[in-house]
Motif scaffolding. Structure first.
Motif, PDB file in Angstrom:
ATOM      1  N   SER A 196       0.835  -1.198   0.000  1.00 48.96           N
ATOM      2  CA  SER A 196       0.000   0.000   0.000  1.00 48.96           C
ATOM      3  C   SER A 196       0.873   1.253   0.000  1.00 48.96           C
ATOM      4  CB  SER A 196      -0.930   0.008   1.216  1.00 48.96           C
ATOM      5  OG  SER A 196      -0.191  -0.038   2.417  1.00 48.96           O
ATOM      6  N   VAL A 197       0.327   2.318  -0.555  1.00 49.27           N
ATOM      7  CA  VAL A 197       1.092   3.566  -0.691  1.00 49.27           C
ATOM      8  C   VAL A 197       0.314   4.721  -0.081  1.00 49.27           C
ATOM      9  CG1 VAL A 197       2.320   2.815  -2.754  1.00 49.27           C
ATOM     10  CG2 VAL A 197       0.143   4.003  -2.997  1.00 49.27           C
ATOM     11  N   TYR A 198       1.061   5.661   0.455  1.00 49.74           N
ATOM     12  CA  TYR A 198       0.496   6.873   1.053  1.00 49.74           C
ATOM     13  C   TYR A 198       0.593   7.975   0.004  1.00 49.74           C
ATOM     14  CZ  TYR A 198      -0.363  10.574   4.459  1.00 49.74           C
ATOM     15  OH  TYR A 198      -0.890  11.634   5.140  1.00 49.74           O
ATOM     16  N   VAL A 199      -0.513   8.678  -0.237  1.00 50.04           N
ATOM     17  CA  VAL A 199      -0.567   9.684  -1.293  1.00 50.04           C
ATOM     18  C   VAL A 199      -0.601  11.077  -0.676  1.00 50.04           C
ATOM     19  CG1 VAL A 199      -1.777  10.474  -3.357  1.00 50.04           C
ATOM     20  CG2 VAL A 199      -1.871   8.057  -2.716  1.00 50.04           C
ATOM     21  N   GLU A 203       7.059   5.714  11.130  1.00 48.57           N
ATOM     22  CA  GLU A 203       8.240   5.617  11.969  1.00 48.57           C
ATOM     23  C   GLU A 203       9.514   5.403  11.156  1.00 48.57           C
ATOM     24  OE1 GLU A 203       7.772   2.721  14.991  1.00 48.57           O
ATOM     25  OE2 GLU A 203       6.058   3.715  15.956  1.00 48.57           O
ATOM     26  N   GLU A 204       9.418   4.683  10.046  1.00 51.61           N
ATOM     27  CA  GLU A 204      10.599   4.431   9.219  1.00 51.61           C
ATOM     28  C   GLU A 204      10.908   5.591   8.281  1.00 51.61           C
ATOM     29  OE1 GLU A 204      10.200   0.720   7.247  1.00 51.61           O
ATOM     30  OE2 GLU A 204       9.981  -0.440   9.104  1.00 51.61           O
ATOM     31  N   ALA A 205      10.034   6.591   8.234  1.00 56.26           N
ATOM     32  CA  ALA A 205      10.245   7.782   7.398  1.00 56.26           C
ATOM     33  C   ALA A 205      10.696   7.399   5.993  1.00 56.26           C
ATOM     34  CB  ALA A 205      11.254   8.719   8.051  1.00 56.26           C
ATOM     35  N   PRO A 206       9.838   6.729   5.229  1.00 56.16           N
ATOM     36  CA  PRO A 206      10.246   6.260   3.900  1.00 56.16           C
ATOM     37  C   PRO A 206      10.530   7.404   2.938  1.00 56.16           C
ATOM     38  CG  PRO A 206       7.875   6.085   4.166  1.00 56.16           C
ATOM     39  CD  PRO A 206       8.427   6.450   5.511  1.00 56.16           C
ATOM     40  N   GLY A 207      11.305   7.098   1.900  1.00 56.23           N
ATOM     41  CA  GLY A 207      11.577   8.092   0.872  1.00 56.23           C
ATOM     42  C   GLY A 207      10.354   8.319  -0.007  1.00 56.23           C
ATOM     43  N   LEU A 208      10.355   9.432  -0.712  1.00 57.90           N
ATOM     44  CA  LEU A 208       9.237   9.786  -1.584  1.00 57.90           C
ATOM     45  C   LEU A 208       9.548   9.407  -3.030  1.00 57.90           C
ATOM     46  CD1 LEU A 208       8.559  13.333  -0.126  1.00 57.90           C
ATOM     47  CD2 LEU A 208       7.342  11.233   0.423  1.00 57.90           C
ATOM     48  N   PRO A 225       2.866   3.462   5.987  1.00 56.61           N
ATOM     49  CA  PRO A 225       3.194   2.793   7.254  1.00 56.61           C
ATOM     50  C   PRO A 225       2.009   1.969   7.746  1.00 56.61           C
ATOM     51  CG  PRO A 225       2.594   5.061   7.675  1.00 56.61           C
ATOM     52  CD  PRO A 225       2.606   4.898   6.170  1.00 56.61           C
ATOM     53  N   GLN A 226       2.287   0.996   8.587  1.00 52.54           N
ATOM     54  CA  GLN A 226       1.215   0.243   9.212  1.00 52.54           C
ATOM     55  C   GLN A 226       0.695   1.025  10.418  1.00 52.54           C
ATOM     56  OE1 GLN A 226       2.803  -3.617  10.168  1.00 52.54           O
ATOM     57  NE2 GLN A 226       2.561  -4.368   8.079  1.00 52.54           N
ATOM     58  N   ASN A 227      -0.597   0.881  10.675  1.00 53.01           N
ATOM     59  CA  ASN A 227      -1.210   1.505  11.855  1.00 53.01           C
ATOM     60  C   ASN A 227      -0.916   3.005  11.911  1.00 53.01           C
ATOM     61  OD1 ASN A 227      -2.100  -1.079  12.758  1.00 53.01           O
ATOM     62  ND2 ASN A 227      -0.044  -1.446  13.600  1.00 53.01           N
TER      63      ASN A 227
END
Length: 237
Positions: free
Chosen positions: A2-5, A25-30, A46-48
């Protein structure tokens, strides 16, 4: 996955994303997901997900960077798609209205204006401008008068306050319209009787803010104008 938009923009834009981190929490790259003339700015979801200050700040920072460089359709916090293909499908299905909105928002930003009024000053002005309110006020002063007279006084004051604040709202909006492209009225709050957002051409931002400052001086000290912006154009998406 899943992706955050975060936002949608034109695919010919090249936003600077390397130094920004996404929510979680893992602060993923964009990264970008492209379909035709449109692209979405996304990260791994992220989960939750919770509306923590850190994540709200990350969401805001991404949008502010995009807003400073391009016309964008900002997404509300917490928008998650099943995967990249779901994002591409949404971009393709809504290509025309998205492109029209981006064109309408190009080189423009939102400013939000609120107004608050001193209650004691407002009450004095209402009494001064209404003979009936003044007479009932004198009759009921110190607990005097009948119940019906006290009730009538309260209703009259409420009506006069609404008239007064509606007049100020109309005058403020009319005074600022020459500097704006569009407007969106929000609901009044317990603190602010005026709550309106304006869509403003970026190259006229200084003119607009100067006009607001002039109005603030005109209405001071009885009415306080509070301006925020430039903001992501949520009210016009």
């Amino acid at each position: 996955m899943s992706v955050y938009v975060y936002a949608i923009t034109s695919s010919d834009c090249h936003p600077r994303l390397d130094d920004l981190r996404g929510v979680g929490e893992e602060a993923p790259g964009l990264r970008t997901v492209t379909e035709g003339s449109l692209q979405a700015i996304v990260s791994d979801a992220p989960q939750n997900l919770r509306a923590k200050r850190r994540d709200l700040s990350a969401h805001h920072d991404v949008q502010q960077r995009l807003l400073s460089e391009h016309a964008v359709l900002p997404m509300r916090f917490g928008l998650i798609a099943a995967d990249d293909e779901a994002v591409r499908a949404a971009l393709g299905e809504n290509a025309e209205p998205y492109a029209e909105r981006l064109a309408a928002l190009a080189d423009r930003a939102e400013f939000n204006l609120k107004a608050a009024e001193d209650e004691d000053v407002l009450l004095r002005q209402v009494i001064e401008r209404s003979d009936r309110v003044r007479r009932l006020s004198e009759t009921t002063r110190g607990g005097g008068g009948t119940y019906e007279e006290r009730l009538a006084l309260g209703e009259l004051i409420s009506a006069e306050v609404r008239v007064r604040q509606d007049e100020v709202t109309a005058d403020v909006i009319e005074a600022l319209r020459p500097y704006t492209v569009d407007e969106s009225r929000g609901g009044a709050t317990s603190e602010h009787f005026l709550n309106v957002s304006f869509l403003v051409d970026r190259d006229r931002s200084k003119e607009f803010t100067a006009a607001v400052e002039k109005l603030g001086e005109q209405y001071a000290p009885d009415i306080e104008l509070r301006l925020r912006g430039p903001l992501s154009p949520y009210s016009f998406v």
